[in-house]
Design an enzyme around this catalytic site. Structure first.
Site, PDB file in Angstrom:
ATOM      1  N   CYS A  29      -8.671  11.502  18.654  1.00 53.58           N
ATOM      2  CA  CYS A  29      -9.193  10.682  19.740  1.00 53.58           C
ATOM      3  C   CYS A  29     -10.192   9.698  19.152  1.00 53.58           C
ATOM      4  O   CYS A  29     -10.551   9.794  17.976  1.00 53.58           O
ATOM      5  CB  CYS A  29      -9.818  11.543  20.846  1.00 53.58           C
ATOM      6  SG  CYS A  29     -11.532  12.043  20.586  1.00 53.58           S
TER       7      CYS A  29
ATOM      8  N   CYS B 289     -43.651   2.279  12.824  1.00 57.03           N
ATOM      9  CA  CYS B 289     -44.702   1.638  12.041  1.00 57.03           C
ATOM     10  C   CYS B 289     -44.172   0.545  11.115  1.00 57.03           C
ATOM     11  O   CYS B 289     -44.909  -0.334  10.708  1.00 57.03           O
ATOM     12  CB  CYS B 289     -45.564   2.656  11.314  1.00 57.03           C
ATOM     13  SG  CYS B 289     -44.725   3.448   9.969  1.00 57.03           S
TER      14      CYS B 289
END
Lengths: 652, 323
Positions: free
Chosen positions: A153, A168
């Site tokens: 799939c 940061c």
């Protein structure tokens, strides 16, 4: 090939196309020419100017109209007697449920995002309808076939997820232009013009949060009667000057890094020159706010030029002023949009000023727009080729010609003389949590994380569920839907805010949660494992989902390759694909050409981030194998990445 | 490069593709002039692609009248009698193509391709011929090669679910990007005549079978004085006979040209639309590469067969062939 019998099968087929964009336009045309007579097409988008270079069913005069509807009309002009049913809607909408999908013989995807692809994959699995999936970027493309129980799939192979950056890096230590763009767009722009109630990390600097400006929040408010020019300069000095000074105070941060240089507006643009800065009256005579442009009022024309620091400064101040003077009503609810000229201008300028501060090379508006808007490369030719290949596979699917299904890769540099390379599809991955219902494991701090964290970060983000329902044994913890009682809604809302261990039916280590999406008719189990600590940088979610095929580890995790650069297409090893109509994953294949080993198309593969326009150079642990068939031709086999080292599985 | 800038309109329209091939390439495209002859499905796909890409001009040649048959793989012609009555294929296609991109000049040139003098071709940067005889292919290719300026030459043909492209860029130099370095690359292309004259027995054993099959049919049409594509399954016995003769003459094992393949090519007289899209797409890409000088151009044949799904490049007739 074109026998009568084949034509009958095509004529009586009912097909669903999802997406009427670059691939969709080509696909609808080719389906109609090939004799398909009952085509349904879903697309929620409207037409934009930048679509017109490849979405050939659309004209300038259609800008703003529904893609699905205009595409239908355009195709009916040369095939008036076929049925095309358009839906100007989101494929994730509740009307497109499993029963809706069941009416089709095959579903053909021409989508541009992972989320919708996963959603359609699940509906196709639930409805047991074959899916032909596709994607293109620049000159690269791929078509794959997914038939329940026969081939893998769409989610059997892990899909690269959008790249995110440690906070940061964005707030304090950018090292690449993309970091500056993310800062300018997601932090600064959102802070200045977005929803004020949303959290924003703009003033977070490294780890010294506490010592920094106590009145940081106020700094962005325009004071009563404050002149807009003065306000602009104050913001400028705050974010490019003061904040940098503050950050410099933290010596630890700069030990192994180049120290940034604070930039103040008066150093770049002395006050007395300020009024040469543009003439507001000239632009936008008819009040169309989408035409407001700082470039226009400053007389800068070429979006390909890289502006100097002075020019960036002027654009920044001018754009800010224009927002307040011409678009005041938008302020407070703006979200960055790549088609909003003024937004692109201020984000480009802000990113460049920040880049200048950190010694990072500046970029043109054209490039910055590409990065900020996650704009993908797109040309008509690749879409046309891919659409042709989709129709060829769709016809095989309609005939149930299982042995001849192929995944096909359209490559830029030929490998084994092939520009179009067919590969046999893989068997379903037995460890796939989507089509094989394998349980997942979630490591989480059950006495700290809330149910909301699981719903948002795991169930929606990672598992791609749309309308989730969460159960612990027979106890319902969470559910969404239109048919809920008010009491229930309130109850679930309250649960969301509770820490896992304190839920009415406590979730602790060893708990098994059942998560279900009623629309996708998709269920999976999650084994909960308690863990105290998480690495903020590496595990920003504060939890870790595992138990299915892990996304392959990135070689250089902190070295994302920028998307949208012209050079990318030829970039080599860690190449770079980024994605137009999709995210695309091309295999890295070694092929033997005349004795010389060569890497297929220099593509390793890649992933795109829907959020940041950044590509990860990950994902290509597939190893090819060749097998000789009886015809002396060579079939290139690509082994499934993490499926199990060297076992080659083929569909029979 | 020159310093002309793209207009705002061009920048907005071509934004997504400039991100693929750059501003310089876009500028070169807008100054290029393309001639196509033979307006069948594959060529129509090609025309759509390069009009969208933004070439300077496109000249169409095909004086045949529109018939039911010509509608089959052609999305430019509405099946409405009063739109196409009395008009040639080129004229009807021209009207529709203009609409795709107002910045491209699309026009019709009447007449027989092979009747034009050499200097007619000087106007063009690239010439694409389709639905024409072996003799015409040779002739036009030679005319292009004799001009002072380099004119890129292509032939394209689709039969059933198979397609073939031939490319002649003569002496072509381009910048090849590999990793971080850019190498100047020079390619020497053989003419069509030179390519098809290569003795079959000297060609690589695994050469695409389509190459031989297309040559057999081409030779058959030539010998019979037929127009391109004017063959049917009724011709199969004689084509098989010709195949046998050619194989003997060229010392090629007959198994390299399966009878079943020839049969398919004869039965399927109509083009298969998905294959038109694929071949027209590859050809569009190649012409864009040749004009922009960006990307490795294919040298010098391309074959696609929907049956096995492979799109293969073969280099036939180059000086180095056989090494």
């Amino acid at each position: 090939m074109g026998s009568e019998q084949q034509l009958e099968v095509i004529k009586s087929a009912k097909v669903l196309m999802v997406g009427a964009g670059g691939i969709g336009c080509e696909l609808l045309k080719t389906l109609a020419l090939s004799g398909f007579q009952d085509i349904h097409i879903i697309d929620m988008d409207t037409i934009e100017v930048s679509n017109l270079n490849r979405q050939f069913l659309f004209r300038q005069s259609h800008v703003g109209q529904s893609k699905a509807k205009v595409a239908r009309e355009a195709v009916l002009r040369f095939r008036p007697n076929i049925n095309i049913t358009p839906y100007h809607a989101n494929v994730k909408g509740p009307e497109f449920n499993v029963d809706f999908f069941k009416q089709f013989n095959v579903v053909l995807n021409g989508l541009d995002n992972l989320d919708a692809r996963r959603h359609v994959n699940r509906l196709c699995l639930a409805a047991d309808v074959p899916l032909v999936e596709s994607g293109t970027t620049g000159f690269l493309g791929q078509v794959t076939v997914h038939v329940k129980g026969k081939t893998e799939c769409y989610e059997c192979q892990p899909k690269p997820t959008p790249k995110s950056y440690p906070v940061c890096t964005i707030t304090s230590t950018p090292s690449k232009f993309v970091h500056c763009i993310v800062w300018a767009k997601d932090l600064l722009f959102a802070k200045l013009f977005g929803d004020k109630s949303q959290g924003n990390d703009l003033n977070v600097r490294s780890s010294d949060g506490a010592s920094s400006s106590e009145n940081a929040e106020d700094a962005f408010e325009r004071r009563a009667d404050e002149d807009v020019e003065q306000y602009g300069r104050r913001i400028y000095d705050h974010v490019f000057g003061y904040n940098i000074e503050m950050a410099l105070g933290n010596e630890e941060t700069w030990k192994n890094r180049n120290r940034p240089k604070p930039i103040y507006s008066c150093d770049v643009l002395p006050e007395n020159l300020s009024y040469q800065n543009g003439t507001l009256e000239k632009d936008c005579p008819n009040g169309d706010s989408s035409l407001v442009s700082a470039m226009a009022s400053l007389g800068l024309k070429n979006p390909q030029d890289i502006w100097s620091l002075l020019e960036n400064t002027r654009i920044f101040l001018e754009a800010l002023k224009l927002f307040f003077v011409k678009r005041e009503k938008d302020i407070g609810n703006l979200i960055f949009d790549k088609d909003d000229q003024l937004a692109v201008e201020i984000v480009t300028a802000a990113a460049n000023i920040r880049a200048a501060s950190f010694g990072i090379p500046l970029h043109s508006l054209f490039e910055a727009k590409g990065i900020a808007g996650n704009i993908v490369h797109a040309v008509a030719t690749t879409n046309a080729i891919i659409a042709g290949l989709i129709v060829i596979e769709a016809i095989k699917v309609l005939h149930g010609d299982t042995n001849r299904y192929r995944m096909t890769y359209c490559v830029e540099h030929p490998a084994r003389k092939m520009l179009l390379m067919p590969v046999e599809p893989f068997e379903p991955n037995k460890a796939c949590y989507v089509c094989s219902e394998t349980p997942l494991t979630l490591e989480v701090n059950t006495s700290r994380s809330k149910l909301r964290d699981i719903v948002e970060k795991i169930v929606k983000n990672k598992l791609g569920m749309n309308l989730p329902l969460i159960m612990h044994g027979s106890a319902l913890l969470y559910e969404v839907g239109d048919d809920l009682e008010e009491v229930e809604v309130a109850n679930y809302e309250a649960n969301l805010e509770k820490v896992l261990a304190e839920l009415p039916s406590p979730v602790t280590g060893g708990t098994v949660l059942t998560v279900e999406d009623l629309q996708q008719e998709f269920t999976c189990s999650i084994n909960i494992k308690h863990r105290e600590e998480f690495d903020e940088e590496k595990e920003p979610d504060g939890m870790l989902l595992s138990g299915w095929t892990q996304p392959p580890t990135t070689e250089k995790d902190n070295d994302p390759t920028l998307a949208n650069k012209e050079s990318t297409s030829s970039a080599a090893q860690t190449a770079v694909v980024e994605v137009d109509e999709v995210e695309i994953v091309l295999p890295s294949v070694r092929v033997d050409i005349g004795g010389a080993k060569r890497k297929l198309s220099d593509i390793s593969s890649a992933a795109t981030s829907a959020a940041t326009g950044v590509v990860d150079a990950t994902h290509s642990s597939r190893k090819p194998e060749e097998i000789e068939d009886d015809d002396n031709d060579v079939v290139v086999m690509i082994d499934g990445g993490n499926l199990g080292a060297n076992k080659k599985k083929r569909v029979q | 490069m020159d310093n002309e800038e793209l207009t705002e309109q061009e920048t907005a329209l071509y934004d997504r593709q400039i991100r693929v091939w750059g501003v310089d390439a876009q500028r070169r495209l807008s100054k290029s002039h393309i001639l196509v002859s033979g307006m069948k499905g594959t060529v129509v796909e090609f025309c759509k692609n390069i009009v969208l890409a933004g070439v300077g001009s496109l000249t169409l040649m095909d004086d045949r009248m529109v018939t039911e048959d010509s509608l089959s793989a052609n999305f430019l012609i509405p099946p409405v009698d009063d739109v196409f009555r009395g008009k040639s294929l080129a004229e009807v296609c021209c009207d529709a193509l203009r609409d795709f991109n107002p910045m491209v000049q699309v026009s019709v040139q009447k007449g027989d391709l092979s009747s034009f003098d050499g200097d007619f071709y000087d106007k063009f940067s690239a010439v694409v011929v389709s639905c024409c005889s072996l003799a015409t292919k040779r002739l036009i290719n030679e005319k292009c090669r004799k001009r002072q300026k380099r004119i890129a030459f292509y032939t394209v043909d689709c039969r059933d679910s198979c397609g073939e492209i031939f490319v002649d860029l003569q002496n072509y130099t381009y910048a090849q990007k590999r990793l971080d370095e850019t190498i100047e690359c020079q390619l020497q292309y053989p003419s069509f005549e030179e390519a098809v004259a290569v003795r079959w027995s000297t060609l690589p054993r695994r050469l695409s079978k389509l190459y031989f099959a297309m040559r057999v049919i081409e030779n058959f049409e030539e010998a019979e004085g037929r127009k391109a594509g004017e063959t049917s399954i009724a011709d199969l016995p004689r084509i098989l006979k010709l195949k046998k003769e050619l194989c003997e003459e060229q010392s090629l094992n007959e198994s390299h040209i399966p009878d079943a393949l020839l049969e398919r090519l004869l039965i399927g007289t109509k083009e298969h639309p998905p294959v038109c899209a694929i071949i027209g797409g590859i050809l569009g890409q190649e012409v864009i590469k040749a004009i922009s000088g960006k990307g490795d151009p294919l040298k010098n044949f391309f074959f696609f067969d929907a049956l096995d799904g492979k799109g293969i490049i073969e280099d036939i007739g180059s000086i180095s062939t056989g090494n």
